[in-house]
Design a protein around this motif. Structure first.
Motif, PDB file in Angstrom:
ATOM      1  N   THR A 129       0.935  -1.126  -0.163  1.00  0.00           N
ATOM      2  CA  THR A 129       0.010   0.002   0.159  1.00  0.00           C
ATOM      3  C   THR A 129       0.805   1.280  -0.001  1.00  0.00           C
ATOM      4  OG1 THR A 129      -1.338  -1.315   1.471  1.00  0.00           O
ATOM      5  CG2 THR A 129      -2.173   0.939   0.930  1.00  0.00           C
ATOM      6  N   GLY A 130       1.953   1.188   0.766  1.00  0.00           N
ATOM      7  CA  GLY A 130       2.744   2.387   0.762  1.00  0.00           C
ATOM      8  C   GLY A 130       3.300   2.870  -0.641  1.00  0.00           C
ATOM      9  N   LYS A 131       3.684   1.817  -1.285  1.00  0.00           N
ATOM     10  CA  LYS A 131       4.546   1.909  -2.616  1.00  0.00           C
ATOM     11  C   LYS A 131       3.119   2.662  -3.692  1.00  0.00           C
ATOM     12  CE  LYS A 131       5.980  -1.026  -6.661  1.00  0.00           C
ATOM     13  NZ  LYS A 131       6.291  -2.227  -6.969  1.00  0.00           N
ATOM     14  N   ALA A 132       1.990   2.298  -3.546  1.00  0.00           N
ATOM     15  CA  ALA A 132       0.833   2.327  -4.114  1.00  0.00           C
ATOM     16  C   ALA A 132       0.658   4.198  -3.534  1.00  0.00           C
ATOM     17  CB  ALA A 132      -0.185   1.846  -4.052  1.00  0.00           C
ATOM     18  N   LEU A 133       0.656   4.395  -2.535  1.00  0.00           N
ATOM     19  CA  LEU A 133       0.550   5.641  -2.136  1.00  0.00           C
ATOM     20  C   LEU A 133       1.346   6.776  -2.632  1.00  0.00           C
ATOM     21  CD1 LEU A 133      -0.592   4.950   1.667  1.00  0.00           C
ATOM     22  CD2 LEU A 133      -2.191   6.151  -0.149  1.00  0.00           C
ATOM     23  N   THR A 134       2.831   6.340  -2.819  1.00  0.00           N
ATOM     24  CA  THR A 134       3.915   7.155  -3.478  1.00  0.00           C
ATOM     25  C   THR A 134       3.545   7.200  -4.978  1.00  0.00           C
ATOM     26  OG1 THR A 134       5.165   6.348  -1.895  1.00  0.00           O
ATOM     27  CG2 THR A 134       6.254   7.397  -3.700  1.00  0.00           C
ATOM     28  N   GLU A 135       3.006   6.193  -5.566  1.00  0.00           N
ATOM     29  CA  GLU A 135       2.928   6.291  -7.050  1.00  0.00           C
ATOM     30  C   GLU A 135       1.649   7.037  -7.452  1.00  0.00           C
ATOM     31  OE1 GLU A 135       2.722   3.227 -10.936  1.00  0.00           O
ATOM     32  OE2 GLU A 135       3.888   2.833  -9.130  1.00  0.00           O
ATOM     33  N   VAL A 136       0.403   7.058  -6.680  1.00  0.00           N
ATOM     34  CA  VAL A 136      -0.754   7.595  -7.041  1.00  0.00           C
ATOM     35  C   VAL A 136      -0.591   9.238  -6.834  1.00  0.00           C
ATOM     36  CG1 VAL A 136      -1.853   7.935  -4.694  1.00  0.00           C
ATOM     37  CG2 VAL A 136      -3.242   7.402  -6.901  1.00  0.00           C
ATOM     38  N   SER A 137       0.385   9.644  -6.094  1.00  0.00           N
ATOM     39  CA  SER A 137       0.445  10.933  -5.800  1.00  0.00           C
ATOM     40  C   SER A 137       0.536  11.995  -7.130  1.00  0.00           C
ATOM     41  CB  SER A 137       1.744  11.220  -4.795  1.00  0.00           C
ATOM     42  OG  SER A 137       2.069  12.582  -4.471  1.00  0.00           O
ATOM     43  N   GLN A 138       1.471  11.393  -7.885  1.00  0.00           N
ATOM     44  CA  GLN A 138       1.610  12.231  -9.322  1.00  0.00           C
ATOM     45  C   GLN A 138       0.318  12.510  -9.864  1.00  0.00           C
ATOM     46  OE1 GLN A 138       3.598   9.628 -12.304  1.00  0.00           O
ATOM     47  NE2 GLN A 138       3.444   8.080 -10.746  1.00  0.00           N
ATOM     48  N   TYR A 139      -0.712  11.529  -9.793  1.00  0.00           N
ATOM     49  CA  TYR A 139      -2.208  11.755 -10.516  1.00  0.00           C
ATOM     50  C   TYR A 139      -2.667  12.765  -9.997  1.00  0.00           C
ATOM     51  CZ  TYR A 139       0.054   7.664 -12.846  1.00  0.00           C
ATOM     52  OH  TYR A 139       0.951   6.785 -13.536  1.00  0.00           O
ATOM     53  N   PHE A 140      -2.451  13.616  -9.058  1.00  0.00           N
ATOM     54  CA  PHE A 140      -3.260  14.652  -8.448  1.00  0.00           C
ATOM     55  C   PHE A 140      -2.576  15.926  -9.245  1.00  0.00           C
ATOM     56  CE2 PHE A 140      -4.503  11.783  -5.258  1.00  0.00           C
ATOM     57  CZ  PHE A 140      -6.154  11.893  -5.067  1.00  0.00           C
ATOM     58  N   ASP A 141      -1.545  15.766  -9.900  1.00  0.00           N
ATOM     59  CA  ASP A 141      -0.791  17.042 -10.288  1.00  0.00           C
ATOM     60  C   ASP A 141      -1.383  17.376 -11.733  1.00  0.00           C
ATOM     61  OD1 ASP A 141       0.958  16.535  -8.133  1.00  0.00           O
ATOM     62  OD2 ASP A 141       2.503  15.618  -9.444  1.00  0.00           O
ATOM     63  N   LYS A 142      -1.233  18.661 -11.933  1.00  0.00           N
ATOM     64  CA  LYS A 142      -1.768  19.305 -13.265  1.00  0.00           C
ATOM     65  C   LYS A 142      -1.190  18.459 -14.466  1.00  0.00           C
ATOM     66  CE  LYS A 142      -3.210  23.982 -14.013  1.00  0.00           C
ATOM     67  NZ  LYS A 142      -3.053  25.489 -13.586  1.00  0.00           N
ATOM     68  N   THR A 143       0.047  17.892 -14.386  1.00  0.00           N
ATOM     69  CA  THR A 143       0.594  17.556 -15.750  1.00  0.00           C
ATOM     70  C   THR A 143      -0.157  16.236 -16.078  1.00  0.00           C
ATOM     71  OG1 THR A 143       2.257  16.771 -14.048  1.00  0.00           O
ATOM     72  CG2 THR A 143       2.821  18.522 -15.392  1.00  0.00           C
ATOM     73  N   ASN A 144      -0.818  15.551 -15.047  1.00  0.00           N
ATOM     74  CA  ASN A 144      -1.593  14.412 -15.085  1.00  0.00           C
ATOM     75  C   ASN A 144      -2.980  14.464 -14.971  1.00  0.00           C
ATOM     76  OD1 ASN A 144       0.716  12.458 -15.628  1.00  0.00           O
ATOM     77  ND2 ASN A 144       1.376  12.889 -13.508  1.00  0.00           N
ATOM     78  N   GLY A 145      -3.415  15.804 -15.044  1.00  0.00           N
ATOM     79  CA  GLY A 145      -4.858  15.701 -15.117  1.00  0.00           C
ATOM     80  C   GLY A 145      -5.463  16.107 -13.902  1.00  0.00           C
ATOM     81  N   GLY A 146      -4.757  16.427 -12.930  1.00  0.00           N
ATOM     82  CA  GLY A 146      -5.192  16.690 -11.722  1.00  0.00           C
ATOM     83  C   GLY A 146      -5.499  18.310 -11.619  1.00  0.00           C
ATOM     84  N   ARG A 147      -6.274  18.849 -10.674  1.00  0.00           N
ATOM     85  CA  ARG A 147      -6.689  20.164 -10.606  1.00  0.00           C
ATOM     86  C   ARG A 147      -6.412  20.637  -8.974  1.00  0.00           C
ATOM     87  NH1 ARG A 147     -12.742  19.948 -12.165  1.00  0.00           N
ATOM     88  NH2 ARG A 147     -12.699  18.149 -11.033  1.00  0.00           N
ATOM     89  N   PRO A 148      -5.152  20.954  -8.595  1.00  0.00           N
ATOM     90  CA  PRO A 148      -4.581  21.360  -7.369  1.00  0.00           C
ATOM     91  C   PRO A 148      -5.287  22.534  -6.829  1.00  0.00           C
ATOM     92  CG  PRO A 148      -2.897  21.065  -8.698  1.00  0.00           C
ATOM     93  CD  PRO A 148      -3.831  20.966  -9.897  1.00  0.00           C
ATOM     94  N   ASP A 149      -6.232  23.305  -7.685  1.00  0.00           N
ATOM     95  CA  ASP A 149      -6.868  24.100  -7.294  1.00  0.00           C
ATOM     96  C   ASP A 149      -8.395  23.969  -6.853  1.00  0.00           C
ATOM     97  OD1 ASP A 149      -7.412  23.776  -9.751  1.00  0.00           O
ATOM     98  OD2 ASP A 149      -8.303  25.549 -10.128  1.00  0.00           O
ATOM     99  N   VAL A 150      -8.744  22.777  -6.865  1.00  0.00           N
ATOM    100  CA  VAL A 150     -10.163  22.193  -6.176  1.00  0.00           C
ATOM    101  C   VAL A 150      -9.816  21.369  -5.168  1.00  0.00           C
ATOM    102  CG1 VAL A 150     -11.163  22.686  -8.526  1.00  0.00           C
ATOM    103  CG2 VAL A 150     -10.390  20.171  -7.999  1.00  0.00           C
ATOM    104  N   SER A 151     -11.164  20.871  -4.721  1.00  0.00           N
ATOM    105  CA  SER A 151     -10.969  19.698  -3.525  1.00  0.00           C
ATOM    106  C   SER A 151     -10.232  18.449  -4.063  1.00  0.00           C
ATOM    107  CB  SER A 151     -12.285  19.525  -3.043  1.00  0.00           C
ATOM    108  OG  SER A 151     -12.568  18.396  -2.453  1.00  0.00           O
ATOM    109  N   GLN A 152      -9.446  17.993  -3.456  1.00  0.00           N
ATOM    110  CA  GLN A 152      -8.616  16.829  -4.095  1.00  0.00           C
ATOM    111  C   GLN A 152      -8.956  15.465  -3.111  1.00  0.00           C
ATOM    112  OE1 GLN A 152      -4.817  17.820  -5.595  1.00  0.00           O
ATOM    113  NE2 GLN A 152      -5.763  17.609  -7.579  1.00  0.00           N
TER     114      GLN A 152
END
Length: 995
Positions: free
Chosen positions: A887-910
């Protein structure tokens, strides 16, 4: 010898409990003990009476098997002074002991019993004074006094008992009964004896001796060393070097633990394509035979063939630990399966490992070439080792793991818990020992203190016996000591009477219940058979009084009866095992669920307040209740329905322009009780519901549904426009007419229908009424209605709360091999249900999904789908990874998908929702913290074996942790999680960003 002990034990208990002194003494089984007498020698005792004490002591000693390795006796005399007459180590034979008793002289003076007990603890029950407490020898103190102590006795006596000493009190003449009760062990009828005179000491001699011997036997049994059964399952394909190391270490281990038939039993098998047993647990009787067998053990490799560890684990579960093969689980022996693995298995191992672990076996993994990740898939948590050095297991094997407050129970701060324990004849003495051990383990996990968790115990056969009241013990040590010597009597099985007895005599204020202070009341029924009386009404009575009831069934317990007793939801409150030996593994899941429920109940008012706030956003709605009035419903059941409805509309803002409520009751014919326009005042509505009369009749639900069309049409006319319309149907039986067509007609009209079935309601019919299984709820009894109020209210209010929210919601779903195909499907259904609430559009909610196991798989990022249909299909198409749980490895990897470059929107609720069924095999705290620091709010949902402490580490707050017993229970979480996501998302942003 064991059979004789059991017989003597049972006969003595029966005689004592019926108030008859056993005729003749038989203390042959009480052959090892340290017994210290504390004799009052104050001035109130005449020389003649002191001579009676001496005679009593002499006769008592004559009846015992005295010797340095048998029974040791010590004696102290006290008044306002303390005199050391002789220590436990001072006399090793009966003759010198009796001579020493003859020499004691009366001290004279005041009566300071408290200081004398303290003196006993510090000067007598020590290794230096001859006490063998470290050698598992029963420790007994017998206090003989005739007066009122002038100092405090309670605290010194409690300290002595907490050291494991069983304390008897013998009060003569004017002795202070209350003081003696605080000196002696509980219960007084066993450990406290009041006599009229010193002469009566001789008359009561046999009875007193029997009572002491009984306690010695029970304590000896409780303290007896629990040996272990250890089975080694060795991969036939491991290389010669690790195999040589394994054998050498195994020989050392057998030597060091002094293995043999009466101590630690050892078995060996090897596995490859199939499993070959070298020798079972009962084959070799002596250490020398075992050593010889291990020296002759040779591997039979099968080159280029698959290695099936899963199949070998199945063999282990069915063949290696049975009593026929020498397994001693039925005698309380701990059991270990040690797998020495050379490579990753060619079949799935997790499910078979789970079965053997659920039978109470600790599964150890030792690598002789296999990856640690592969070991983690089948081992018991904390038992994966990266080498075949089996000597490292010595401490785990010889040291019994001490039960303590578990991580799951640390937050379960306050509750009154009563265990209602079946002691009927079908159980038997041997199995009742396993029940005692089980009870001991559960209570060990609780924070027992007067202002925290209080524990009561009732045992029952035809009669019910209050063994422990809620205010009997104020610390864990003493109640655990009592459980060790909990008596067993046999007899019949009147479970219903036991439930009534518990409510009338245990859950009461004067015996320590804190119900009046809103402390949770919990009952745990443990039974092995079918009750000879009805449990139905008694269980309803308990639940109506807000007692949460758990039922634990063993072996031949009646499943229908267990379900009838338990609180709603049934699958969270009923536990069932096939044998008494399986209680060992049940302990973890039961204590976990009890503690989680206690923690969850403590949050109920906060959750109700959240729901109420959410429902304030429900600006307009028309809600009708359709209430079954048929003859099968009792008056009290009808009242439960009325209370359910009243609580329901107290949540909404009632008013002519807001939420309106109406009610129709029906049997053969429907009758309108009050219309939507009847009242805008909650108090008046309450009165209207209370005034509804229960008249009885048939059950024509179809006709009643048909009658609702005109009511809803009139609703639109009186309001002037269409608003959301809801119909809540409550029924307890099958309708005598068709329900499908009228229900479909109402739904076409735009009415959303909830179908609530009680007792004998028909599941198919309920689905026909609601048109959607998610709006169908079944409960066993009417008293359970109160526990589903919030579920329906959330469903009604979610739509409004989830409208217009904006945010990124990412699912991190466990795809490890421990999850069955069916359960993986249930997890998918849960995700689909949660995303059905918010609006998924480019400017509103975006959804992402990653599956994790040992490796991770991005199913879709936040920017891929802007419609619900695409997401639902992608979830359906997801294929399970079937690996480990990193699970720890997965939490580290999923982090990038909240970034703008991967389609995330850091300016809204995440938000990240982690779904898992087990314990992470890597570190989660750091990766989870890093995610939270970048503004991602994490929800952790654990099922089955998920570690709740770890879930809290992932989420950063217990408020965002949800835990369920199994995957079926995920459906109970759908609306809770959706409401939480929507409310928090809504409150996270200024209003203008939401619109």
């Amino acid at each position: 010898m064991m059979g004789r002990t059991s017989l003597v034990f049972s006969l003595i208990v029966a005689a004592l409990l019926s108030g008859i002194a056993a005729q003749g003494t038989d203390c042959e089984n009480a052959n090892v003990a340290d017994i210290v007498f504390l004799v009052d020698g104050s001035s109130s005792i005449s020389p003649g009476n002191f001579q009676e004490v001496r005679s009593f002591l002499r006769n008592f000693i004559r009846a015992l098997d005295i010797g340095p390795n048998k029974v040791r006796i010590g004696l102290a005399q006290y008044s306002d002074k303390r005199r050391q007459e002789f220590l436990l180590k001072d006399h090793s034979d009966k003759k010198s002991l009796l001579a020493a008793v003859e020499r004691i002289q009366l001290v004279g003076g005041g009566t300071e019993t408290g200081k004398a007990i303290d003196f006993l603890q510090k000067q007598y029950f020590t290794k230096e004074a001859g006490s063998r407490v470290g050698q598992r020898v029963p420790q007994i103190a017998i206090v003989i006094t005739d007066g009122d102590s002038t100092d405090e006795v309670k605290e010194p006596a409690q300290k002595l008992r907490q050291d494991g000493v069983i304390v008897f009190g013998i009060g003569v003449g004017e002795a202070n009964r209350k003081q003696l009760e605080s000196i002696a062990n509980w219960p007084p009828d066993r450990f406290l004896h009041s006599l009229d005179s010193y002469q009566a000491l001789q008359e009561q001699m046999e009875m007193l001796l029997e009572t002491v011997c009984l306690s010695v036997v029970a304590q000896k049994e409780a303290l007896a060393e629990r040996f272990a059964d250890i089975f080694f399952l060795v991969d036939s394909g491991i290389a010669q070097q690790p195999f040589t190391l394994f054998k050498s270490e195994l020989l050392k281990l057998i030597n060091q633990i002094n293995a043999g038939a009466s101590t630690y039993r050892v078995g060996v098998a090897q596995y490859g394509q199939d499993t070959q047993v070298e020798f079972l647990l009962n084959v070799h009787q002596t250490k020398q035979q075992l050593l010889s067998a291990v020296r002759g053990f040779r591997l039979r490799p099968q080159p280029n063939q698959p290695h099936y560890l899963g199949r070998a684990l199945l063999d282990a579960n069915t063949r290696f630990f049975t009593s026929e093969a020498g397994g001693r689980a039925h005698l309380g022996a701990r059991q270990f399966l040690v797998v020495v693995s050379g490579r990753d298995s060619d079949d799935l191992v997790s499910k078979e490992a789970q079965k053997i672990k659920s039978a109470g076996v600790t599964v150890v993994g030792m690598s002789a070439g296999a990856s640690v990740d592969a070991l983690q898939r089948f081992v018991t948590s904390g038992y994966a080792f990266d080498s075949p050095r089996v000597l490292i297991l010595k401490d785990s094997i010889v040291t019994e793991k001490k039960d303590d407050i578990t991580e799951d129970c640390k937050g379960a701060n306050i509750a009154d818990i009563v265990f209602i324990v079946d002691e009927s004849g079908s159980i038997g003495e041997e199995n009742f020992k396993l029940v005692r051990t089980f009870l001991h383990s559960i209570v060990s996990s609780l924070d027992v203190r007067p202002n925290k968790v209080r524990v009561g115990i009732v045992t029952y056969n035809e009669e019910s016996t209050p063994q422990v009241y809620l205010d009997t013990f104020n610390n864990r040590k003493e109640i655990l000591q009592f459980i060790n010597i909990l008596p067993y009597r046999g007899g019949g099985t009147n479970t219903g009477a036991a439930l009534n007895f518990t409510w009338d005599n245990i859950f009461i204020k004067k015996k320590g219940s804190r119900k009046s202070k809103n402390v949770q009341q919990v009952a745990v029924v443990i039974t092995d058979g079918e009750s000879q009386d009805s449990v139905h009404e008694a269980a309803i009575r308990l639940r109506r009084e807000d007692v949460t009831v758990y039922s634990v069934g063993i072996k031949d317990a009646n499943m229908e009866e267990l379900r009838d007793m338990a609180s709603h939801p049934i699958d969270r409150h009923v536990f069932n095992v096939n044998s008494f030996t399986e209680l060992k593994s049940l302990k973890h899941s039961l204590q976990k669920v009890i503690c989680e429920n206690i923690i969850d109940q403590a949050k109920v008012s906060a959750r109700e307040s959240e729901t109420k706030k959410a429902c304030e956003l429900k600006e307009e709605a028309d809600i009708f209740f359709l209430m079954d009035d048929s003859g099968s419903i009792e008056n009290q059941d009808f009242e439960d329905m009325q209370n359910f409805i009243i609580k329901f509309f107290q949540t909404f803002k009632i008013g002519p322009d807001r939420v309106r409520v109406g009610l129709v009751k029906y049997a053969v014919n429907p009758t309108l009780q009050f219309d939507l326009t009847a009242s805008s005042n909650v108090d008046n509505l309450k009165k209207s519901v209370k005034n509804i009369a229960h008249e009885g009749g048939g059950t024509e639900t179809g006709k009643a549904l048909k009658s609702m069309g005109p009511h809803f049409r009139r609703a639109m006319q009186t309001r002037g426009h269409k608003v959301p319309e809801y119909l809540i149907v409550i029924t307890d039986g099958k309708s005598t007419d068709d329900v499908k067509a009228p229900a479909e007609e109402l739904r076409r009209q735009g009415v959303i229908i909830f179908a609530i079935g009680v007792k004998d309601s028909n599941e198919v019919e309920l689905k026909d009424i609601a048109g959607d299984p998610k709006r169908t709820i079944q409960v066993n009894n009417f008293d359970a209605l109160k526990s589903i109020n919030n579920d329906i209210i959330r469903e009604i209010c979610n739509e409004d709360v989830c409208r217009d929210i904006q945010g990124d919601i990412f699912f991190l779903a466990d795809g490890s091999e421990s999850i069955s195909k069916d359960d993986f499907k249930k997890m998918k259904e849960f995700m689909k249900a949660v995303i059905s609430k918010p609006a998924i559009e480019q400017n509103k909610v975006h959804i992402g999904l990653m599956q994790f196991s040992s490796d991770n798989q991005l199913e879709f990022p936040l920017s891929r789908y802007y419609s619900r249909e695409g997401i639902l299909k992608a979830i359906d198409d997801m294929t399970q990874l079937d690996q480990g749980t990193l699970t720890g490895k997965a939490l580290t990897e999923v982090s990038q998908y909240f970034d703008k470059t991967n389609g995330g929107r850091p300016d809204v609720s995440q938000r990240l929702i982690v779904l898992t069924d087990g314990e992470a095999k890597d570190e989660v705290i750091g990766p989870a913290e890093a995610l939270r620091k970048k503004g991602v709010v994490i929800y952790a949902i654990g099922v089955v074996d998920a570690n709740t402490t770890q879930l809290a580490d992932i989420s950063g707050s217990t408020d965002r942790v949800y835990s369920e017993k199994n995957f079926d229970a995920l459906k109970d979480l759908e609306s809770k999680v959706a409401l939480d996501l929507c409310r928090k998302s809504k409150s996270s942003f200024p209003k203008n960003t939401l619109e």
